[in-house]
Every structure is written in structure tokens, then in C-alpha cells.
Scaffold this motif. Sequence first.
Motif, PDB file in Angstrom:
ATOM      1  N   HIS A 408       0.831  -1.208   0.000  1.00  0.00           N
ATOM      2  CA  HIS A 408       0.000   0.000   0.000  1.00  0.00           C
ATOM      3  C   HIS A 408       0.867   1.260   0.000  1.00  0.00           C
ATOM      4  CE1 HIS A 408      -3.541   2.440   0.760  1.00  0.00           C
ATOM      5  NE2 HIS A 408      -2.892   3.037   1.752  1.00  0.00           N
ATOM      6  N   LEU A 409       1.909   1.269   0.817  1.00  0.00           N
ATOM      7  CA  LEU A 409       2.817   2.420   0.855  1.00  0.00           C
ATOM      8  C   LEU A 409       3.448   2.659  -0.516  1.00  0.00           C
ATOM      9  CD1 LEU A 409       4.576   1.876   4.295  1.00  0.00           C
ATOM     10  CD2 LEU A 409       3.055   3.769   3.698  1.00  0.00           C
ATOM     11  N   LYS A 410       3.774   1.581  -1.207  1.00  0.00           N
ATOM     12  CA  LYS A 410       4.362   1.710  -2.541  1.00  0.00           C
ATOM     13  C   LYS A 410       3.351   2.284  -3.530  1.00  0.00           C
ATOM     14  CE  LYS A 410       7.104  -0.841  -5.928  1.00  0.00           C
ATOM     15  NZ  LYS A 410       7.749  -2.150  -6.250  1.00  0.00           N
ATOM     16  N   SER A 411       2.102   1.810  -3.461  1.00  0.00           N
ATOM     17  CA  SER A 411       1.062   2.310  -4.365  1.00  0.00           C
ATOM     18  C   SER A 411       0.790   3.790  -4.137  1.00  0.00           C
ATOM     19  CB  SER A 411      -0.233   1.513  -4.171  1.00  0.00           C
ATOM     20  OG  SER A 411      -0.052   0.158  -4.482  1.00  0.00           O
ATOM     21  N   VAL A 412       0.716   4.191  -2.863  1.00  0.00           N
ATOM     22  CA  VAL A 412       0.466   5.595  -2.539  1.00  0.00           C
ATOM     23  C   VAL A 412       1.648   6.450  -2.975  1.00  0.00           C
ATOM     24  CG1 VAL A 412       0.049   7.249  -0.674  1.00  0.00           C
ATOM     25  CG2 VAL A 412      -1.059   5.015  -0.633  1.00  0.00           C
ATOM     26  N   SER A 413       2.851   5.932  -2.825  1.00  0.00           N
ATOM     27  CA  SER A 413       4.045   6.654  -3.273  1.00  0.00           C
ATOM     28  C   SER A 413       4.006   6.903  -4.775  1.00  0.00           C
ATOM     29  CB  SER A 413       5.298   5.851  -2.905  1.00  0.00           C
ATOM     30  OG  SER A 413       6.460   6.464  -3.417  1.00  0.00           O
ATOM     31  N   LYS A 414       3.624   5.887  -5.537  1.00  0.00           N
ATOM     32  CA  LYS A 414       3.525   6.032  -6.996  1.00  0.00           C
ATOM     33  C   LYS A 414       2.447   7.046  -7.365  1.00  0.00           C
ATOM     34  CE  LYS A 414       5.221   1.459  -8.355  1.00  0.00           C
ATOM     35  NZ  LYS A 414       4.878   0.181  -9.033  1.00  0.00           N
TER      36      LYS A 414
END
Length: 423
Positions: A408-414
Motif C-alpha cells: 500500500h505504501l508503494k502504491s500511494v508513493s507512486k
Amino acid sequence: MSEISCNGDKNNNTAKRKYLGYRGEWYDVTNFVERHPGGDIIEKFVGQDATHVIDTAHSKDVLKSWKPVSLGRKDAPEPYQYDPTSFEKQMLALHVKLKKNGFYDDSVGWFIRKFIIVASLNVVIFILLFNYSNIFYIQCLCSFLLAAFWQQSGMLMHDLMHSQAFQNRKIDEIFGVFFGTFCFGISSRWWKDEHIVHHALTNTVDYASGFIDPQAHEDVWAQNEKLFPFMCEKIHHFFIKIQYWTFLPFCILIGRFGILVDSYRLERRKDVWLAFALHLIWISAMINLLPGWKSRILFYYFASVGEGILHIQLLMNHYSKPFYEKEDMHETGFFRAMVDCNINIVCPVWMDWFHGGLNFHIEHHCFPRMPRNRLREVSPMIKKICAESGILYDECSFTSALTRTMSHLKSVSKLFTAMKDYN
């Protein structure tokens, strides 16, 4: 919660009088806001129905001695109809049933056993270091035990600051300061101030006032796009872009030091500083049993790293879950929002000690004053109500929850990077 009006405008919290809604009645809290033991969180519910928050957060009928606003008063707001959803009614009925059946009764005996077990960890460390401090593997073992002692003390602070042990706020807070500040080392009262707000408005933001759930916001990552407007500095942008790489290292390697700085930065209460001074005395006495400064520093640091698991436990129950704007939170309903904003961790009974009740986070957020040794019994009851209402009861293993958080953190970062590039 019901969408209601106060002095003609439910968003007008600066009106001359401040009214709180409870079961269809208005209560004038204008002169009580500053004296509220839970702090100014009450401001966030002015002009709103707060029935379920009040019922679940307090040990007794706190409004028993209060009189609702008379309809004949010149400045009285228009009456409203208390009409919760079917799910909210079922959850409130469950709360009443559990209270009647003794689920909220104090668990003094259970907690005293926990106190003894946790204190024993510290005694064992002192005995081992006093007799065998020159043996490397004893140093490693004691560093691990200190991490466990801190983690379990933090869990007990959490229980006590919710008044789960003695069902007496003053007594529970004394023990909370003991385990939270004297044993664990952080300002337990600072933590409680933030935690009360976190429970009332979990994963919630309010752009008008600049409010963010204080235990769902850090300057070095953004786990939801609703936090983007608060992350305006270049340093924020830098960290958000790499947050899926930094989350675990920050929690584990420097998490303890970060919370120590945060908790004492603005702390002014004398009892907390006294307890912290005593904490420094006993921790200094412990590490001075080790030979040389190198071994002392490594001993303390690796214990801090081991305690970092607690910071992961505290965050991954919420980080991949939805965020609300304040008005949406009120309209959704307290119990529904608590179910939506939490993940339960599936584990065997013998691992409950490790999670300190946080593995039943849905139950804890719905009924925060219930002793954690009763939460496992309540879980199937809430699960059944959720199933009947078609509401997701989210539970998974520790590793799955951690994987979901990282993904989730990666998706929000993108998403953040894409939005910045577009703008």
C-alpha cells in the motif's frame, strides 16, 4: 452518526454556545470543553451526535448529572432525531449486552499476573548481567529480554491508559505512568492525549482546521492520498517517494528514539519527568553492569531495535485502511468506521501475549475500555454482525498485514509521484 445542525450550521464550531448531541438530546458543553479529562477532542464533535463515542469511551453514564438543553431556551439548537443505522444499533446493543454480562468488569487478577511476569523480565536481566556480564551470549540474551520488557511495558501502558485494569481512571493512570514512563521510557501522558483523539477520529482528517489523527501521521511518509495536502515541503516529497523502502528501517532502527523525542518535546507534567528521571537511573544502572562503553552502547541500541517491532505492530493495523474527512466520518457511523479502519491479526491463543490485544484491533476500537483478555471472546460476535450486514471484517496473518502495508505504501508513493509530475 446522524447529520445534524447546531445553531443552523453543523460546521460552525465557533458559535457562542457549544452543543453536543447524545441520543437525540443536545447538551451544552461550552464551559466544559477546557475541563474535559480527554482534552479538546470534544471540540471535534460540537454540533454532531456523539452517542456511540461517549458510550464506548466512558465507564459510566457521564451525562447522568447533566440536563439536556431546554427547548424553550432562546439560543437552543433545533432538535434532531437519533436514528443510527441497523449496523450501529446492533453494535450498540452488543456493547450493552457485554457490559451487562461482565465483559467490562475489572480484570485486576489477570493484570497483576501480567505485572509480575513483565517485572520478572527486568529482574532476570539484572541478575544475569550482575553475574555474567562478560559473556557475549548473555549480553545478547539480556538485550533481547530488555526489548521484550519495553514492548510488554508499552502494551500494559496501553491497557492502563484505557482504564482496563482497575476501572478507576486515577489508579489506572498512576500504573500507566509507571509502566509507560518509568519502565518503557516514553511520556505516557503525551501518548494518552494523542491516543484518545486517535480512537475518537481514527484515520480522519479535517482540512478546514488542519486536523489529522495524530497517531496516523508522520512527516516521513503518507499512507493515504488524503494526507497529501499536509505534505507540502520538499523534504516530505523526498521521503514519500521512497517510503516503501524506509518504513521498516525507520520503525525498527530509529523508532524508539523518534518516539522518545516526540513524547518529551512539549511535555510539562512533573510526574512524567520524575518517572522519566527514575527510568534513566535504572537503565543507567543496568548498562553500567556491562564492561566498556562499546558493549553498553551496543546493548542499548540492539534492545531498541528489538523494541522496534512494537512500532510496526502499532501502525500496520491501520496503514492500508481507508481515511475519512471529518464530516464523512460522522456520517459513516462510529462502529462502521472502526470496523473499516482496522485490521485484525490472526494468531493462536498462545501468541496473544506478543500482540498485547492489538491482534483484535477491530474489537478494541469498537470497545476500547474492554480488558484485552476478553477480546478473543467478542471477536466472533462482531464477525457475525458484520457478516449479516455485508460489511468486511478484515483479518489476516502478521506477515500478510505487513505485506499489505508495504504494498500500500508503494502504491500511494507512486500515486503521489504521478500527481506531482502531472502538476
